[in-house]
Design an enzyme around this catalytic site. Structure first.
Site, PDB file in Angstrom:
ATOM      1  N   SER A  15       0.824  -1.214   0.000  1.00 31.23           N
ATOM      2  CA  SER A  15       0.000   0.000   0.000  1.00 31.23           C
ATOM      3  C   SER A  15       0.859   1.266   0.000  1.00 31.23           C
ATOM      4  CB  SER A  15      -0.889   0.007   1.249  1.00 31.23           C
ATOM      5  OG  SER A  15      -1.454   1.293   1.402  1.00 31.23           O
ATOM      6  N   THR A  63      -9.505  -0.779   3.803  1.00 33.09           N
ATOM      7  CA  THR A  63      -9.606  -1.116   2.384  1.00 33.09           C
ATOM      8  C   THR A  63     -10.142  -2.533   2.247  1.00 33.09           C
ATOM      9  OG1 THR A  63      -8.438  -1.049   0.278  1.00 33.09           O
ATOM     10  CG2 THR A  63      -7.167  -1.832   2.160  1.00 33.09           C
ATOM     11  N   LYS A  67     -14.407  -3.014   3.968  1.00 33.60           N
ATOM     12  CA  LYS A  67     -15.116  -1.722   3.976  1.00 33.60           C
ATOM     13  C   LYS A  67     -16.557  -1.830   4.476  1.00 33.60           C
ATOM     14  CE  LYS A  67     -12.586   0.698   0.299  1.00 33.60           C
ATOM     15  NZ  LYS A  67     -12.714   1.403  -0.975  1.00 33.60           N
ATOM     16  N   ASN A 154     -23.455  -2.021 -16.276  1.00 34.65           N
ATOM     17  CA  ASN A 154     -22.772  -3.015 -15.445  1.00 34.65           C
ATOM     18  C   ASN A 154     -23.019  -4.401 -16.005  1.00 34.65           C
ATOM     19  OD1 ASN A 154     -21.174  -3.602 -13.107  1.00 34.65           O
ATOM     20  ND2 ASN A 154     -22.994  -4.506 -12.160  1.00 34.65           N
TER      21      ASN A 154
HETATM   22  P1  NAP Z   1     -16.214  -4.209  -6.442  1.00 36.60           P
HETATM   23  O1  NAP Z   1     -17.144  -3.671  -5.442  1.00 36.60           O
HETATM   24  O2  NAP Z   1     -15.745  -5.625  -6.324  1.00 36.60           O
HETATM   25  O3  NAP Z   1     -16.898  -4.013  -7.906  1.00 36.60           O
HETATM   26  C1  NAP Z   1     -16.311  -4.568  -9.039  1.00 36.60           C
HETATM   27  C2  NAP Z   1     -17.029  -4.085 -10.303  1.00 36.60           C
HETATM   28  O4  NAP Z   1     -16.304  -4.615 -11.424  1.00 36.60           O
HETATM   29  C3  NAP Z   1     -18.472  -4.573 -10.442  1.00 36.60           C
HETATM   30  O5  NAP Z   1     -19.248  -3.616 -11.116  1.00 36.60           O
HETATM   31  C4  NAP Z   1     -18.295  -5.833 -11.301  1.00 36.60           C
HETATM   32  O6  NAP Z   1     -19.442  -6.169 -12.065  1.00 36.60           O
HETATM   33  C5  NAP Z   1     -17.204  -5.380 -12.239  1.00 36.60           C
HETATM   34  N1  NAP Z   1     -16.491  -6.521 -12.820  1.00 36.60           N
HETATM   35  C6  NAP Z   1     -15.637  -7.369 -12.191  1.00 36.60           C
HETATM   36  N2  NAP Z   1     -15.185  -8.303 -13.050  1.00 36.60           N
HETATM   37  C7  NAP Z   1     -15.788  -8.036 -14.250  1.00 36.60           C
HETATM   38  C8  NAP Z   1     -15.722  -8.649 -15.542  1.00 36.60           C
HETATM   39  N3  NAP Z   1     -14.971  -9.729 -15.775  1.00 36.60           N
HETATM   40  N4  NAP Z   1     -16.459  -8.114 -16.539  1.00 36.60           N
HETATM   41  C9  NAP Z   1     -17.243  -7.017 -16.322  1.00 36.60           C
HETATM   42  N5  NAP Z   1     -17.331  -6.394 -15.134  1.00 36.60           N
HETATM   43  C10 NAP Z   1     -16.613  -6.903 -14.107  1.00 36.60           C
HETATM   44  O7  NAP Z   1     -14.872  -3.346  -6.517  1.00 36.60           O
HETATM   45  P2  NAP Z   1     -14.681  -1.778  -6.140  1.00 36.60           P
HETATM   46  O8  NAP Z   1     -14.347  -1.655  -4.708  1.00 36.60           O
HETATM   47  O9  NAP Z   1     -15.829  -1.030  -6.693  1.00 36.60           O
HETATM   48  O10 NAP Z   1     -13.325  -1.442  -6.939  1.00 36.60           O
HETATM   49  C11 NAP Z   1     -13.315  -1.445  -8.355  1.00 36.60           C
HETATM   50  C12 NAP Z   1     -11.982  -0.887  -8.879  1.00 36.60           C
HETATM   51  O11 NAP Z   1     -11.825   0.452  -8.445  1.00 36.60           O
HETATM   52  C13 NAP Z   1     -10.738  -1.638  -8.407  1.00 36.60           C
HETATM   53  O12 NAP Z   1      -9.883  -1.751  -9.500  1.00 36.60           O
HETATM   54  C14 NAP Z   1     -10.126  -0.708  -7.359  1.00 36.60           C
HETATM   55  O13 NAP Z   1      -8.721  -0.828  -7.283  1.00 36.60           O
HETATM   56  C15 NAP Z   1     -10.510   0.652  -7.921  1.00 36.60           C
HETATM   57  N6  NAP Z   1     -10.585   1.704  -6.890  1.00 36.60           N
HETATM   58  C16 NAP Z   1      -9.784   2.796  -7.042  1.00 36.60           C
HETATM   59  C17 NAP Z   1      -9.820   3.821  -6.103  1.00 36.60           C
HETATM   60  C18 NAP Z   1      -8.922   5.019  -6.268  1.00 36.60           C
HETATM   61  O14 NAP Z   1      -8.713   5.751  -5.280  1.00 36.60           O
HETATM   62  N7  NAP Z   1      -8.438   5.308  -7.462  1.00 36.60           N
HETATM   63  C19 NAP Z   1     -10.687   3.729  -4.991  1.00 36.60           C
HETATM   64  C20 NAP Z   1     -11.530   2.614  -4.877  1.00 36.60           C
HETATM   65  C21 NAP Z   1     -11.457   1.587  -5.845  1.00 36.60           C
HETATM   66  P3  NAP Z   1     -20.563  -7.192 -11.484  1.00 36.60           P
HETATM   67  O15 NAP Z   1     -21.489  -6.356 -10.639  1.00 36.60           O
HETATM   68  O16 NAP Z   1     -21.201  -7.728 -12.706  1.00 36.60           O
HETATM   69  O17 NAP Z   1     -19.838  -8.242 -10.688  1.00 36.60           O
END
Ligand code: NAP
Length: 280
Positions: A15, A63, A67, A154
């Site tokens: 991290s 994280t 969460k 989505n």
């Molecule tokens: P999450 O709650 O697990 O959500 C994942 C999302 O990705 C869902 O909409 C899921 O769709 C979709 N997904 C996963 N695999 C897929 C696939 N093969 N095809 C199509 N859609 C797919 O995760 P999260 O916490 O929202 O985080 C998502 C991303 O954001 C991560 O990469 C994380 O590192 C990044 N992030 C960045 C920050 C930053 O500060 N820049 C902050 C938070 C998160 P379904 O609903 O269909 O499963």
């Protein structure tokens, strides 16, 4: 006074939060430390949180994958975090743990910093890819800040439907990934929040970018490892403007630091340093 902050999650060994908050402390002229509390998913979460309580941190971040799991252990929750259903920052107020979510505001601040003039117009059309935790936070914050024209695409439509209902988004259309791909150029801002583009999917993008996109469109990807995702590279190639995920990382940390210390540090000058950390 010397502040004590920390992070819980798994895995978190790599991290960048200790580095980011170490810089913030220095910039704010404050003393303090930021420690990692890696809680293996096999360990008892309840027992680990007792250790954290004893350590009397002034504040900590949470994280993946905790969460949501942290919520029953809090003494209070901010209304925004409650609506989002996830907490990524805890403030210790006289021994009471109060939960916040800084992702949505962090995202909005980073976007406003990059494109201040574009976002003055609240009638801009926005498309969000994803309906997971990060999408919830971003969607909630954008709609609370007056952006009404937000559509969601989505993979699992039911999750998007749930979000539309919960946030009472009457003007929101739900699209399949294919439908979204065919209408990309109609959106002023396209926000990519799925995990497609990181780790084993680094060569993929959630949709194909076509050359109907131009500098009228902003393509934003919240993934920050890699910094330059396939989606962003493709968007740049057709002349669209882009917004990087590492800037959201900085601004959500800025807001957490503010909640802990009441001091706002300037993060613009840290963007390049963070890039070096991520790319090095
Ligand atoms: P999450 O709650 O697990 O959500 C994942 C999302 O990705 C869902 O909409 C899921 O769709 C979709 N997904 C996963 N695999 C897929 C696939 N093969 N095809 C199509 N859609 C797919 O995760 P999260 O916490 O929202 O985080 C998502 C991303 O954001 C991560 O990469 C994380 O590192 C990044 N992030 C960045 C920050 C930053 O500060 N820049 C902050 C938070 C998160 P379904 O609903 O269909 O499963």
């Amino acid at each position: 006074m010397s502040y004590r902050f920390g992070l819980i999650g798994y895995p978190i060994k790599h991290s960048l939060s200790p580095w980011i908050h170490g810089n913030f402390l220095h910039m704010a002229g404050l003393l303090g430390s930021y420690s990692l509390y890696e809680i293996n998913t096999q360990d008892s979460f309840t027992e680990q949180l007792k250790v954290l309580r004893k350590d009397k941190l002034d504040g900590f971040n949470i994280t993946a994958p905790y969460k949501q799991k942290i919520i029953p252990f809090l003494d209070g929750i901010d209304k925004e975090a409650e609506a989002i259903g996830a907490v990524n920052t805890v403030v210790n107020t006289n021994g009471k743990w109060i939960g916040y979510n800084t992702d949505g505001i962090g995202y909005l601040r980073s976007l406003m910093n990059a494109y201040p003039f574009d976002l003055q117009d609240k009638s801009k059309r926005i498309l969000i890819f994803g309906a997971g935790g990060a999408a919830r936070a971003i969607l909630y914050t954008l709609s609370k800040n007056g952006f009404n024209y937000i559509d969601i695409a989505n993979r699992t439509e039911d999750k998007a439907k749930e979000l539309k209902l919960q946030y009472e988004l009457s003007k929101t259309s739900l699209l399949s990934l294919q439908e979204a791909e065919q209408h990309l150029e109609e959106y002023d801002l396209i926000v990519q929040t799925t995990s497609i583009g990181m780790n084993s999917t680094q060569d993929s993008a959630i949709v194909s970018i076509n050359d109907k996109l131009s500098n009228k469109n902003i393509v934003s990807d919240i993934i920050y490892q890699p910094v330059s995702t396939r989606l962003l590279r493709d968007a740049l190639n057709v002349g669209a403007r882009i917004h990087y995920g590492h800037t959201m990382l900085l601004y959500q940390a800025q807001y957490a630091f503010e909640l802990w210390t009441n001091k706002q540090v300037k993060v613009d000058e840290m963007e390049n340093k963070l890039l070096e950390q991520l790319e090095g």
